[in-house]
Design a protein around this motif. Structure first.
Motif, short mmCIF file in Angstrom:
data_model
loop_
_atom_site.label_atom_id
_atom_site.label_comp_id
_atom_site.label_asym_id
_atom_site.label_seq_id
_atom_site.Cartn_x
_atom_site.Cartn_y
_atom_site.Cartn_z
N ILE A 1 2.82 -8.23 3.19
CA ILE A 1 2.31 -7.25 3.07
C ILE A 1 3.56 -5.94 3.34
CG2 ILE A 1 0.11 -7.76 3.17
CD1 ILE A 1 -0.08 -6.60 6.44
N LYS A 2 3.25 -4.98 2.60
CA LYS A 2 4.10 -3.84 3.25
C LYS A 2 3.99 -2.19 2.91
CE LYS A 2 8.87 -2.15 3.62
NZ LYS A 2 9.57 -2.62 4.51
N PHE A 3 3.78 -1.29 3.54
CA PHE A 3 3.67 0.26 3.25
C PHE A 3 4.40 1.13 3.26
CE2 PHE A 3 0.63 -2.22 5.70
CZ PHE A 3 -1.18 -2.16 4.69
N HIS A 4 4.37 2.29 2.08
CA HIS A 4 4.95 2.94 1.79
C HIS A 4 4.31 4.68 2.20
CE1 HIS A 4 8.82 1.42 0.03
NE2 HIS A 4 7.95 0.64 0.15
N VAL A 5 4.86 5.26 2.52
CA VAL A 5 4.11 6.77 2.87
C VAL A 5 5.09 7.65 2.23
CG1 VAL A 5 3.76 8.18 4.24
CG2 VAL A 5 3.60 6.38 5.01
N PHE B 1 4.06 -1.99 14.47
CA PHE B 1 4.42 -1.75 12.73
C PHE B 1 5.20 -1.00 11.93
CE2 PHE B 1 -0.64 -2.53 14.33
CZ PHE B 1 -0.24 -3.74 14.23
N ASN B 2 5.96 -0.53 12.93
CA ASN B 2 7.32 0.42 12.05
C ASN B 2 7.71 -0.40 10.69
OD1 ASN B 2 6.73 2.49 13.39
ND2 ASN B 2 8.39 2.78 15.11
N ASN B 3 7.96 -1.68 11.71
CA ASN B 3 8.82 -2.43 10.42
C ASN B 3 7.86 -2.55 9.04
OD1 ASN B 3 6.71 -4.12 12.00
ND2 ASN B 3 7.63 -5.48 10.83
N LEU B 4 6.64 -2.32 9.33
CA LEU B 4 6.52 -2.53 7.98
C LEU B 4 5.77 -1.68 7.06
CD1 LEU B 4 2.53 -4.68 8.75
CD2 LEU B 4 4.49 -5.70 8.06
N GLY C 1 1.36 -1.19 -0.45
CA GLY C 1 0.25 -0.15 0.39
C GLY C 1 0.66 0.79 -0.29
N ILE C 2 0.32 1.98 -0.98
CA ILE C 2 1.46 4.10 -1.12
C ILE C 2 0.16 4.90 -0.65
CG2 ILE C 2 2.73 5.20 -2.39
CD1 ILE C 2 3.18 2.34 -4.33
N GLU C 3 0.99 5.63 0.60
CA GLU C 3 -0.34 6.71 0.76
C GLU C 3 0.81 7.96 -0.33
OE1 GLU C 3 -2.65 6.89 1.39
OE2 GLU C 3 -3.80 6.05 2.59
N ILE C 4 -0.06 9.04 -0.55
CA ILE C 4 0.72 10.11 -1.19
C ILE C 4 0.33 11.05 -0.78
CG2 ILE C 4 1.42 11.26 -3.25
CD1 ILE C 4 1.37 8.31 -4.46
#
Length: 202
Positions: free
Chosen positions: A154-158, A185-188, A106-109
Motif C-alpha cells: 500500500i502507498k499514499f500520495h498527498v 508511517f512516513n515510509n508509506l 491512495g491519493i489525497e489532493i
C-alpha cells in the motif's frame, strides 16, 4: 511489483500535471480541476484509478473517503459474492456494493489559493492518513480482514498545489515539522507540493 509499476506511472502523471499548470496557471482554478486533471493523466497511462473510494475503519463502520485510489480491478469484487468468497472473506464487513483486497495507492489532493488557515489546510489530509486511516488499515490487516493487502503493498500520495510560492514555502515548513514529530508511517507517504514556479518533493 505491481505497486512499484503503478507508483512510477503515478509520479509521471503528477509531473505531467505540474508541467501543464506551470505552462498555464489558468489550467487549475479549483481543487476539482486538480483532481480531474490528475484523474485524466492517470487514465492516459492506463492506471486503474477511481474516485471517492471508502477505506473502512477497524470497527466495521464506513471510514474515510480518499480523493483518488488506484486498485487492481482484477481483484475487485462488484457482483453478488459466491459462497466461496463468503467463506474466505468476512462479508458482514461493510463493502458498499464492492469489496477490494489487494495492492492499493491512495491519493489525497488539495489546492490552496489563500493563506488563511494554511497550517490546518496543509496538515488535514496528512493527519487523516497518518493518525486515522493507515492505523485502521493496519488493524484490519492484523485482524485478518484482508488476505492480500499488507503494509508492503500500500502507498499514499498527498499532492498540494498553491497559487503562490510564499504559500508553498510556509506550507513546507509546517509539513516538515509535523513529519519530524509524527514519523510513524512516513515510509508509506510521498508528498508533492507545487506552484507556478516551484516543485517540492517530500
Amino acid at each position: 511489483m505491481l505497486i512499484e509499476i503503478w507508483n512510477k506511472k503515478l509520479k509521471e502523471s503528477i509531473n505531467d500535471l505540474i508541467r501543464g499548470y506551470q505552462s498555464s496557471s489558468k489550467s487549475i482554478l479549483t481543487e476539482g480541476d486538480l483532481e480531474n486533471l490528475l484523474f485524466f493523466y492517470c487514465k492516459t497511462k492506463k492506471l486503474p484509478v477511481h474516485s471517492q473510494i471508502t477505506w473502512f475503519k477497524s470497527d466495521r463502520k464506513s471510514g474515510y473517503e480518499v480523493d483518488l485510489t488506484i486498485i487492481d480491478e482484477e481483484k475487485l469484487l462488484v457482483e453478488e459474492f459466491d459462497e466461496i468468497n463468503k467463506l474466505y472473506y468476512n462479508f458482514e464487513y461493510p463493502h458498499k456494493g464492492y469489496f477490494y483486497d489487494g495492492e492499493i495507492i491512495g491519493i489525497e489532493i488539495k489546492f490552496i489559493r489563500k493563506g488563511l488557515g494554511l497550517k490546518s489546510k496543509v496538515l488535514c489530509d496528512l493527519k487523516k492518513l497518518k493518525e486515522r486511516l493507515i492505523p485502521h488499515k493496519k488493524q484490519n490487516i492484523s485482524n485478518g480482514i484482508y488476505k492480500i493487502s499488507n503494509l508492503e503493498n500500500i502507498k499514499f500520495h498527498v499532492i498540494i498545489g498553491f497559487k503562490q510560492i510564499s504559500l508553498l514555502n510556509t506550507a513546507k515548513k509546517h509539513i516538515e515539522e509535523y513529519l519530524s514529530l509524527n514519523y510513524e508511517f512516513n515510509n508509506l507517504l510521498e508528498i508533492t507540493l507545487f506552484c507556478p514556479t516551484k516543485i517540492e518533493k517530500l
